[in-house]
Every structure is written in structure tokens, then in C-alpha cells.
Design an enzyme around this catalytic site. Sequence first.
Site, PDB file in Angstrom:
ATOM      1  N   ALA A  50      -6.738   2.844   0.417  1.00 45.56           N
ATOM      2  CA  ALA A  50      -7.086   2.129   1.649  1.00 45.56           C
ATOM      3  C   ALA A  50      -6.199   0.902   1.816  1.00 45.56           C
ATOM      4  O   ALA A  50      -5.741   0.586   2.918  1.00 45.56           O
ATOM      5  CB  ALA A  50      -8.558   1.724   1.640  1.00 45.56           C
TER       6      ALA A  50
ATOM      7  N   ARG B 174      -9.620   0.784  11.705  1.00 47.34           N
ATOM      8  CA  ARG B 174      -9.346  -0.644  11.560  1.00 47.34           C
ATOM      9  C   ARG B 174      -8.785  -1.254  12.847  1.00 47.34           C
ATOM     10  O   ARG B 174      -8.728  -2.455  12.999  1.00 47.34           O
ATOM     11  CB  ARG B 174      -8.363  -0.818  10.411  1.00 47.34           C
ATOM     12  CG  ARG B 174      -7.897  -2.228  10.123  1.00 47.34           C
ATOM     13  CD  ARG B 174      -7.225  -2.191   8.782  1.00 47.34           C
ATOM     14  NE  ARG B 174      -6.552  -3.376   8.350  1.00 47.34           N
ATOM     15  CZ  ARG B 174      -5.214  -3.526   8.417  1.00 47.34           C
ATOM     16  NH1 ARG B 174      -4.464  -2.599   8.943  1.00 47.34           N
ATOM     17  NH2 ARG B 174      -4.655  -4.617   7.931  1.00 47.34           N
TER      18      ARG B 174
ATOM     19  N   HIS C 183      -2.285  -3.045  -1.787  1.00 44.26           N
ATOM     20  CA  HIS C 183      -1.398  -4.009  -1.118  1.00 44.26           C
ATOM     21  C   HIS C 183      -0.137  -4.196  -1.951  1.00 44.26           C
ATOM     22  O   HIS C 183       0.972  -4.177  -1.438  1.00 44.26           O
ATOM     23  CB  HIS C 183      -2.066  -5.378  -0.977  1.00 44.26           C
ATOM     24  CG  HIS C 183      -3.363  -5.377  -0.247  1.00 44.26           C
ATOM     25  ND1 HIS C 183      -4.367  -6.270  -0.543  1.00 44.26           N
ATOM     26  CD2 HIS C 183      -3.829  -4.617   0.773  1.00 44.26           C
ATOM     27  CE1 HIS C 183      -5.391  -6.053   0.269  1.00 44.26           C
ATOM     28  NE2 HIS C 183      -5.095  -5.051   1.064  1.00 44.26           N
TER      29      HIS C 183
ATOM     30  N   CYS D 163     -10.743   1.239  -1.624  1.00 39.39           N
ATOM     31  CA  CYS D 163      -9.920   1.747  -2.734  1.00 39.39           C
ATOM     32  C   CYS D 163      -8.455   1.363  -2.547  1.00 39.39           C
ATOM     33  O   CYS D 163      -8.050   0.831  -1.536  1.00 39.39           O
ATOM     34  CB  CYS D 163     -10.063   3.261  -2.822  1.00 39.39           C
ATOM     35  SG  CYS D 163      -9.340   4.112  -1.399  1.00 39.39           S
TER      36      CYS D 163
HETATM   37 FE1  CFM Z   1      -5.733  -9.475   4.655  1.00 38.61          FE
HETATM   38 FE2  CFM Z   1      -8.143  -9.430   5.040  1.00 38.61          FE
HETATM   39 FE3  CFM Z   1      -6.862  -7.342   3.998  1.00 38.61          FE
HETATM   40 FE4  CFM Z   1      -6.493  -8.065   6.578  1.00 38.61          FE
HETATM   41 FE5  CFM Z   1      -8.398  -6.300   7.299  1.00 38.61          FE
HETATM   42 FE6  CFM Z   1     -10.013  -7.683   5.733  1.00 38.61          FE
HETATM   43 FE7  CFM Z   1      -8.773  -5.605   4.736  1.00 38.61          FE
HETATM   44 MO1  CFM Z   1     -10.640  -5.289   6.497  1.00 38.61          MO
HETATM   45  S1  CFM Z   1      -6.785 -10.130   6.451  1.00 38.61           S
HETATM   46  S2  CFM Z   1      -5.103  -7.425   5.084  1.00 38.61           S
HETATM   47  S3  CFM Z   1      -6.685  -7.024   8.449  1.00 38.61           S
HETATM   48  S4  CFM Z   1      -7.268  -9.252   3.155  1.00 38.61           S
HETATM   49  S5  CFM Z   1     -10.266  -7.121   7.742  1.00 38.61           S
HETATM   50  S6  CFM Z   1     -10.223  -9.872   5.277  1.00 38.61           S
HETATM   51  S7  CFM Z   1     -10.735  -6.212   4.392  1.00 38.61           S
HETATM   52  S8  CFM Z   1      -8.555  -4.368   6.432  1.00 38.61           S
HETATM   53  S9  CFM Z   1      -7.422  -5.405   3.082  1.00 38.61           S
END
Ligand code: CFM
Length: 541
Positions: A67, A98, A196, A64
Site C-alpha cells: 500500500a 485514496r 515508501h 501494508c
Molecule cells: Fe504522507 Fe500521510 Fe502517507 Fe500522505 Fe495519505 Fe496518510 Fe497515507 Mo492515507 S501525508 S503519504 S496522502 S504519511 S492520508 S497521513 S495514511 S495515504 S501513507
Amino acid sequence: MPKSRIPTAPAVDPEEFVEELVRSYPAKVAKKRRRHILVRDPSEPQAIDANVRTVPGIITQRGCCYAGCKGVVIGPLGDMVHITHGPIGCGYYSWLTRRNLFHPRSDGVNFMHYCFSTDMQEEDIIFGGERKLREAIREAVELFRPKAVSVHATCPVGLIGDDIQAVAREMEGELGIPVLAFNCEGYKGVSQSAGHHIANNKLFQAAVGRDDLEPSTPFAVNILGEYNIGGDAWEIERVLERCGIRIWAVFSGNGSIEDIQRAHTAQLNLVMCHRSINYMAEMMEKAYGIPWLKVNFIGVQAMAKSLRKIAAYFEDSALTERVEEVVAEEVEIAHKELAPYRERLAGKTVVLFVGGSRAHHYQHLFQDLGMRTIAAGYEFAHRDDYEGRHILPSLKVDADSRNIEELKVEPHPEKYRPRLSEDRAEQLHRTGLIGHYEGMLPDMEPGSLVIDDISHLELEMLIKRYRPDLVCSGIKDKYVVEKFGVPCKQLHNYDYRGPYAGFRGAVNFARDIDAMIHSPVWKLVRPPWETEPRLKAELTA
Ligand code: CFM
């Protein structure tokens, strides 16, 4: 060596398999899902659907918005207290599973292992949670004296309308430290990708540019989108330091809010995870004149290539020489240590389904091991992460994306400082050294599968038909996959191991993958296709 009981892949026609996949859905869903699946064909430009809503009822790997904001981008800042405003489950869910690691600085402060939450109850939902939030911030600051506090909204907070921005402003005045409030309610956007963006926006507005301390070296870089899972950032730091390149700030692995506040005085931004942080890279370029360069520190060859790109940007002969020395030395050692694993792993097949970057980055590391990526996809990345940034101007913005604020950024009146002459900037853009990301597709082999936001069902069917030697995914799939007799490496948290980045990380990874694939345990598993069908049903209507 005990043999896996899974026979090697029968020859599969990828086009036929894709038809088989979508046939298992009702017609309307099939039509939607078809647009998220590609058979790689380098002879023509290919487009894929991405960053759109998951069809309700489909079991997705996605997370989500909360997250993406609290868990991914903001959480790794270890000298801040991060408060989840919401039910305790949301805080618990994002409590360091994580494995973004943090080393305290000279002040010894490290809040990484705590889980702060307002623990909202029914009565807070009915009468409002602002009072409780105010008290939580006061209590946390009194007890822990952090440098800054973040507040993260969860779904119910947005639904009842608590004004967390007003509370944050009030508390900032009362307590005299930055209080950053993020409206990252879980339901916003279509995945964690929205979180993000929200995290990038607030960090840019409320943290970057606050402290004008200058680095003492001309080779100071920020790393954007590196989160120090399993210690990755420390291996990257080791190698960059050897080369004479100073890491000025990391967004946000092993990160400090104080580093972020002065990040705007660096010479260059290195973008590791394009998906989660490209917003920050663009905003910092516009506001402060810092160019960005895409890197991939996963894999021996990829690491070497990234170091050379950095050297090419700085155009300094001493630096270039040093980078070449370090690369020669480190690559030689890594190759020597990889050789025995490579021998045992070469030719093995892997499928990668991870969030937004790793499904691409790790293909380079598997190449070092001689392994073939036969299928890959992201959970939540956007089309540019598949097809390359050149498609950005042609992307249409849908209602879900419009929900997330796009900041209007202008050059900072005093702090904008172009790092390159106009000619050089233009040249580096043209050659693709800066401001450029090609995405995953060009690295995929012809005939391989690309599947966006893969569903549980699709992954099961893929394993049954292709019988890969390894699946890379996350905790939601891991044990389902392993019950098929196929080892599953979690690429989100590395299964409690790592680091896997850089030269030494590659060797760690090879060792772990070899141990997994060649474990005798798989001999004991009876995959479901040997016992099926137990129950069969057909979709009517
Ligand atoms: Fe970038 Fe990722 Fe992500 Fe990531 Fe991660 Fe991920 Fe993620 Mo899990 S590199 S920041 S450190 S997009 S592994 S493939 S899914 S937490 S949002």
C-alpha cells in the site's frame, strides 16, 4: 441549531485515562502499549515508541508495505501503467480509493482510472507467476503505450519467489521503455512506511537524473510528499505560480514520470510529507546538491509561513516582495471567508489519528478555526516525526527496518551542483531553515494525548471519555465512530471532497467541518454508553 446529544467532555485527568487505557490489556501488552502513549509535557524532552510491530490481535489502522509503495508513492504518477503482480484483491484495494487526482498533459494520456493486475490464481502460486507477468506487461504496453511501467509485488509473489526484477529488465529490453519493479511485498516492514522507502529507492535509482532539461527560471522547486488528494496540489500550484515560483516536479501528486526524470535540475526541494519522502530529499541532496526545506501547506497561517520560508531561502528582493503581496491578499480573503465558520467552530475539540503527516499538518488548520486538538497520533510514522529530526542519530535500527535497503549515495560525478555556498548552507542548517523538521510534539498543547498506532479499542475508549466534537481518521474507523454520535472526517481521502490545502482549501475545509459538526443527524444517534452494559466480560489470568 440542533444540539448534539453528546454532552460536552467531562473533565478528564489524562494520566488517569492513560492508566485506564492500558489496564484493559494483558500485562505484557499493556507494557508495550504504554510506551506508545504520552501526555504532552513541554517542560521536558519526551520520547515515544513508534515504527515497531503492532501486537498481533490488536485492531490497528495500519496498512501494508505494498500500500505504501503502489498506493501512496508510485500510484499517483498518471502517465505510467502500474501493474499489481498478485491476487486481484490487492489491485482492487489500491484502486484510487485514496483519490490522488491527475490532469493529463498535452499528450492527453491519463491511466489513473485503470486498475492493472496479473490476477494471480492458485496455479500461478504453484507453478510461478513470471510468465503471466511478462504477458501482462506486453499486453499493457501494446494496448496503452505508456511512457513507463511499474510492477508491484504482493505477499504471495515474495513467498513463491517470482523474480520480478529479472522480468522487468527483460521487458525493458524488449519494449524499449522503463519498467520499474518494486519488491514491496505486503509483509515487509511493520507498516506502509516500508513501502515508501522502497518506492523512494527505486525512483531515485531508475528515474531521477535521467533527463538534464534545465528550468527557465531561478525559482524552480520540486514538491516532495504531496499527493494531490482531492486536488490539493492544484491549489498549492495556483498560489506558488502567483508568487512566481515554478513547480518543476511533484513527487508524486498529479505527477509525471518525465517530470521526475528531470527533477534533479531544480533549485530546491520542498518537503510536505516528511514521513513518506524524506529518503528522496536526503538522497537528492547528497547526489545532486539540492537542499530541502520542510513546508506545510495545510492551514492559512501555515501556508503563509511556508511561502515566507521559500522566499527566505531564495533571498531575492523581488520574489520576497511578491510573496508578501500574495500572502497579504490571500490571507485577507481567507480570513474573511473563514470568519462565519470560526464563530461556530471555535472551542470545539478534535482528535486526529492519521498515517504519518496529516495528524500534524491539520492541527494548524484547526488552529485557524479556533478548534483544539486534544489528542493526536500517527499510524506508522517514526520517532523523528513526533520528536524532531535531532533524535535521528540516537535511533537504533531494528531488524524490521534493516530489511529495507538503505542506499549508499555519493555526489554524482557530473551532475552534483551545490545550490548554496558552504557558509550559507551552514547558516541555513543552523537556523533550521533547511534540512530541519521539528515533528508533532512541540505543536501539541500541554496535557493533550499523543498515541502512536492507536488501536480500535483505544479510540473507542478515548471517544467515550473525552467526547470530542470531531474525529479525523480513515475508513476503518469512520462508521464505528459515527455510531457513537460523533462526526468522523476521513483525512485520507477527504470523504470525496477537497481540496483542503492552501488558502482556498482551508475555506473548503471549514465549510465541510461546520456542516458535519452541526448536522442534525447526530441527534438521532444513541451512543453505546447510554445503553451499556449489554454484555460484560472480564479477562482472567
Ligand atoms: Fe504522507 Fe500521510 Fe502517507 Fe500522505 Fe495519505 Fe496518510 Fe497515507 Mo492515507 S501525508 S503519504 S496522502 S504519511 S492520508 S497521513 S495514511 S495515504 S501513507
